[in-house]
Design an enzyme around this catalytic site. Structure first.
Site, mmCIF file in Angstrom:
data_model
loop_
_atom_site.group_PDB
_atom_site.id
_atom_site.type_symbol
_atom_site.label_atom_id
_atom_site.label_comp_id
_atom_site.label_asym_id
_atom_site.label_seq_id
_atom_site.Cartn_x
_atom_site.Cartn_y
_atom_site.Cartn_z
ATOM 1 N N THR A 59 9.123 -8.859 -12.622
ATOM 2 C CA THR A 59 8.068 -8.255 -13.454
ATOM 3 C C THR A 59 7.726 -9.147 -14.632
ATOM 4 O O THR A 59 6.560 -9.356 -14.981
ATOM 5 C CB THR A 59 8.558 -6.878 -13.966
ATOM 6 O OG1 THR A 59 8.720 -6.034 -12.840
ATOM 7 C CG2 THR A 59 7.590 -6.256 -14.954
ATOM 8 N N GLU A 72 -9.813 -10.385 -10.508
ATOM 9 C CA GLU A 72 -9.072 -11.344 -9.684
ATOM 10 C C GLU A 72 -9.637 -11.324 -8.262
ATOM 11 O O GLU A 72 -10.531 -10.523 -7.954
ATOM 12 C CB GLU A 72 -7.569 -11.025 -9.696
ATOM 13 C CG GLU A 72 -6.925 -11.407 -11.032
ATOM 14 C CD GLU A 72 -5.442 -11.160 -11.072
ATOM 15 O OE1 GLU A 72 -4.747 -11.504 -10.105
ATOM 16 O OE2 GLU A 72 -4.974 -10.612 -12.090
ATOM 17 N N HIS A 112 1.058 -17.626 -2.993
ATOM 18 C CA HIS A 112 0.026 -17.677 -4.036
ATOM 19 C C HIS A 112 -0.671 -19.025 -3.925
ATOM 20 O O HIS A 112 -0.008 -20.054 -3.794
ATOM 21 C CB HIS A 112 0.658 -17.496 -5.419
ATOM 22 C CG HIS A 112 -0.346 -17.123 -6.458
ATOM 23 N ND1 HIS A 112 -1.274 -18.016 -6.952
ATOM 24 C CD2 HIS A 112 -0.599 -15.947 -7.083
ATOM 25 C CE1 HIS A 112 -2.041 -17.389 -7.842
ATOM 26 N NE2 HIS A 112 -1.655 -16.131 -7.935
ATOM 27 N N GLU A 139 8.830 -4.251 -5.024
ATOM 28 C CA GLU A 139 8.664 -5.311 -4.017
ATOM 29 C C GLU A 139 9.693 -5.248 -2.889
ATOM 30 O O GLU A 139 9.405 -5.643 -1.762
ATOM 31 C CB GLU A 139 8.706 -6.685 -4.694
ATOM 32 C CG GLU A 139 8.311 -7.813 -3.739
ATOM 33 C CD GLU A 139 8.190 -9.165 -4.412
ATOM 34 O OE1 GLU A 139 8.227 -9.232 -5.652
ATOM 35 O OE2 GLU A 139 8.068 -10.149 -3.662
ATOM 36 N N ARG A 184 -1.256 -8.645 0.141
ATOM 37 C CA ARG A 184 -1.431 -7.773 -1.027
ATOM 38 C C ARG A 184 -2.664 -8.161 -1.854
ATOM 39 O O ARG A 184 -2.928 -9.346 -2.084
ATOM 40 C CB ARG A 184 -0.180 -7.856 -1.911
ATOM 41 C CG ARG A 184 -0.245 -7.018 -3.153
ATOM 42 C CD ARG A 184 1.081 -7.003 -3.850
ATOM 43 N NE ARG A 184 1.467 -8.303 -4.350
ATOM 44 C CZ ARG A 184 1.049 -8.829 -5.494
ATOM 45 N NH1 ARG A 184 0.206 -8.171 -6.274
ATOM 46 N NH2 ARG A 184 1.468 -10.025 -5.866
ATOM 47 N N SER A 236 -2.747 -8.064 -8.372
ATOM 48 C CA SER A 236 -2.450 -7.161 -9.493
ATOM 49 C C SER A 236 -2.206 -5.705 -9.098
ATOM 50 O O SER A 236 -2.304 -4.805 -9.936
ATOM 51 C CB SER A 236 -3.533 -7.258 -10.583
ATOM 52 O OG SER A 236 -3.334 -8.460 -11.292
ATOM 53 N N SER A 292 0.785 -5.025 -7.615
ATOM 54 C CA SER A 292 2.243 -4.857 -7.487
ATOM 55 C C SER A 292 2.847 -4.145 -8.696
ATOM 56 O O SER A 292 3.765 -3.341 -8.549
ATOM 57 C CB SER A 292 2.930 -6.200 -7.257
ATOM 58 O OG SER A 292 2.583 -7.099 -8.267
#
Ligand code: SIN
Length: 535
Positions: A44, A116, A244, A377, A388, A391, A393
Site C-alpha cells: 500500500t 489514469e 506495469h 491483493e 486490473r 487505481s 486496488s
C-alpha cells in the site's frame, strides 16, 4: 502461544481496514502481525496514482463498464458493481473521517480528480503521487489508538493452523476444514509462536518479487498464496500477473514506479529516437490503453528494435511547476537518477506489478475453508478479471477489509461456526534437531534464480516451451529448497524463499494450463476459444 478472536496477517490497506473496523466493537480482540519492522511498510505504501472514488457526474455503471473492459472479459460484474456502489462512500467514512487522509484539492476546495489509463472519467483521488503512503500512515495512526488492537511487527507467518491437519483429534478428519490461526516466526527471538484465533484474515499482498523486475517492495513474495496453497485453500487466476508499463529504467537499480497518472496528465510514450508509438497498438486509447496493452506494446517495441527502454515524456505536456507539485516523489527519484523530468523524457520499462489472481474469496472475503478470509491483493474475488483497472486496488482493499470485518463481527459469536478447539491442543512447532543456521548466499542465489526464470519464461510473453522449461527448473529448485528448509533453522529469508518458489510454480502451472491469451496472460501460441470450448 497467543490467543485472540481475530488474527490479521498483513498491515496494508486491506488488513489495516479490517482491523480498524473490527476494533469499533470494543468487545473484539484483534491481533495484527506483519513481517516488517514498521507496520507502515507494505505494498500500500508504494501506491502512487490514487484511489478510485465517485466524481460528480460519474455513475456506478460507467466504472463497472471500465473495469469490465480493462478486465478483458473475465471481470465478475457482481463484484465490480459492489465496488462501484459501496466503495466510494467508504473513502469518506473511513479514509477521510477515521484515518484523516487529506486528498489533494483545488483552489475552491473541490477534490482534484485524477485520470489514469482505461478510465472514461476523471475519478481518482490522490495525495500528490504518494497516495498509498498517506493512506497507510492514516490507518496505522488510527489503529494505534485502538486499545483492542495489538500490532506485532517483525513476525512472519509461516503456515496456517488448520483442522484436521493440525488436530490431534482423530474424529476431526470427518469435519469441515477450518482455519484457527497461524504459526509465525518471531524474527527477534528466532522462535515460532502459535497464534490461535477464531477468525484469520490473510492480507499479505502480492507476489511481484518472484520476478526479476518489479515495482513491489521486498515483502511481496506471495507468502499468503503459498500458505493458503499448503493448507489446500482454493487459488485461482494466478496466470494473470499484471505488468506495469512504466517503471524507471536505470541499470542496476530497483524498478521505481512511474505512475500511470503521468500519462493521465498528458505524458506520451516515445521510442528512444522520439517517435510516439501507441497509436499503432491502440488507435482508440493510445497512451491510455489498458495496462496489458501498453505493457505489451512497449515490450514489442523493445524486442523488435533492440531498445533497452522507451521514453515517457511529460515535460512537453505539463508546465515544470505543475510537474513538481503533482509528482513530487517521481520528480525526486528521477533527479537522484540524474533525470530532470521537467525538461527530459523518462526512460521506462515494464515491470511485474500486481497479482490479479490469488486466494478465491467471495463478497465477504470468505475463502474455501471456514474461518479463513482473504482481502486485498492476496485474494481473487473476480473483481480484476484478467487485467486490473488502474487505481482500483486501494479501493478493493478498503471495501473488502470493511466487508470482512462486518462479516466476522456478525458471525463470530453465532452458532454457525466450527467449534474452536482448545488453543493448546494445536501442536507446538517442532524445531528440534535443527542446528544449522541458514546460509544467506544460498537464499539470495536461489531467489535470483527464481526471479530470472519467472522473468524470462513466465513474463509478458509466454509459450508452451517457455512454460514447460520454467516448470521443470522450478520443480527442481522446489525440491532443493524444501530439503534445505527441513534441515536448517528458520529465518524470514528462508520462509520467503520457500514461499516464492511455491508461488512461482503455481503461477507457471496456471499459465501453462491456460492456453488462451486473455488480458495480461499473453501466449504466443494462444489457442482460440469457440464458445466455451478450447479448439
Ligand atoms: C500507478 O500509479 O500507476 C499505479 C496505480 C495502480 O497500480 O493502480
Amino acid at each position: 502461544m497467543l490467543e485472540t478472536e481475530v488474527l490479521i496477517i498483513g498491515s496494508g490497506i486491506a488488513g489495516a481496514t479490517a482491523a480498524l473496523q473490527l476494533a469499533s466493537n470494543p468487545k473484539r480482540s484483534i491481533v495484527l502481525i506483519t513481517r516488517e519492522m514498521d507496520p507502515l511498510e507494505s505494498n500500500t505504501r508504494y501506491a502512487q496514482g490514487g484511489i478510485v472514488s465517485r466524481n460528480s457526474g460519474d455513475d456506478e455503471e460507467a466504472l463497472v463498464r471500465d473495469m469490465i473492459t480493462a478486465g478483458a472479459g473475465a471481470t465478475d460484474p457482481k463484484m465490480a458493481r459492489l465496488l462501484a456502489k459501496e466503495g466510494p462512500p467508504l473513502v469518506d467514512s473511513i479514509l477521510v473521517e477515521k484515518a484523516g487522509v487529506k486528498f489533494d484539492r483545488g483552489e475552491e476546495g473541490e477534490f482534484d480528480w485524477g485520470k489514469e489509463a482505461a478510465h472514461s472519467r476523471r475519478r481518482i483521488l490522490h495525495v500528490g503521487d504518494g497516495t498509498g503512503k498517506a493512506i497507510a500512515r492514516g490507518l496505522i495512526e488510527a489503529l494505534n489508538k485502538c486499545p483492542n488492537v495489538k500490532i506485532i511487527p517483525n513476525t512472519t507467518a509461516v503456515d496456517l493452523i488448520t483442522v484436521p491437519h493440525h488436530s490431534r483429534d482423530p474424529l476431526a478428519t470427518y469435519r469441515e476444514m477450518a482455519c484457527f490461526g497461524a504459526y509465525a516466526f518471531d524474527q527477534q527471538e528466532k522462535t515460532i509462536h502459535r497464534f490461535v484465533s477464531k477468525a484469520t484474515v490473510l492480507a499479505t499482498g502480492g507476489l511481484g518479487r518472484i520476478y526479476r523486475n518489479t515495482t513491489n517492495p521486498p515483502g511481496s513474495r506471495g507468502d499468503g498464496i503459498a500458505m493458503a496453497n499448503r493448507a489446500r485453500v482454493r487459488i485461482v487466476n494466478t496466470e494473470y500477473v499484471q505488468f506495469h508499463p512504466t517503471a524507471l529504467a536505470v541499470p542496476g537499480e530497483e524498478r521505481f514506479l512511474v505512475s500511470e497518472a503521468v500519462r493521465g496528465e498528458g505524458g506520451i510514450l516515445l521510442t528512444p529516437d522520439g517517435s510516439p508509438f501507441m497509436e499503432k497498438y491502440s488507435p482508440e486509447w493510445k497512451d491510455l490503453a489498458p495496462r496489458h496493452i501498453v505493457a505489451r506494446a512497449i515490450h514489442h517495441e523493445m524486442e523488435a528494435n533492440g531498445f533497452s527502454y522507451v521514453l515517457l515524456d511529460i515535460a512537453t505536456h505539463m508546465p515544470a511547476e505543475d510537474i513538481r507539485a503533482r509528482f513530487p516523489n517521481i520528480y525526486e527519484a528521477c533527479i537522484k537518477a540524474g533525470i530532470d523530468i521537467t525538461s527530459d523524457p523518462i526512460p521506462v520499462v515494464p515491470a511485474a506489478h500486481y497479482a490479479c489472481g490469488g486466494v478465491l474469496a467471495d463478497e465477504w472475503g470468505r475463502t474455501s475453508i471456514k474461518g479463513l478470509y482473504a482481502v486485498g491483493e492476496v485474494s481473487c474475488t473476480g473483481l480484476h478479471g484478467a487485467n486490473r483497472l488502474a487505481s482500483t486496488s486501494l479501493l478493493e482493499g478498503l471495501l473488502w477489509g470493511n466487508r470482512t470485518a462486518e462479516h466476522i463481527d456478525k458471525n463470530l459469536d453465532s452458532g454457525n461456526r466450527p467449534d474452536t478447539p482448545a488453543a493448546d491442543s494445536f501442536p507446538r512447532w517442532d524445531e528440534s534437531g535443527l542446528e544449522e543456521d541458514v546460509d544467506p548466499t544460498l537464499i539470495h542465489g536461489d531467489m535470483q534464480t527464481i526471479q530470472n526464470i519467472m522473468w524470462h519464461y513466465v513474463g509478458l510473453v509466454r509459450s508452451a516451451d517457455r512454460l514447460s522449461r520454467a516448470i521443470r527448473e522450478l520443480r527442481h529448485l522446489w525440491n532443493e529448497i524444501e530439503t534445505f528448509y527441513r534441515s536448517t533453522k528458520l529465518s524470514d529469508g528462508l520462509i520467503g524463499l520457500r514461499n516464492a518458489v511455491e508461488v512461482a510454480l503455481i503461477v507457471a502451472r496456471a499459465a501453462s494450463h491456460n492456453r488462451h491469451s486473455r488480458g495480461c496472460h499473453y501466449r504466443q501460441d494462444s489457442v482460440e476459444l469457440e464458445g466455451d470450448r478450447l479448439i
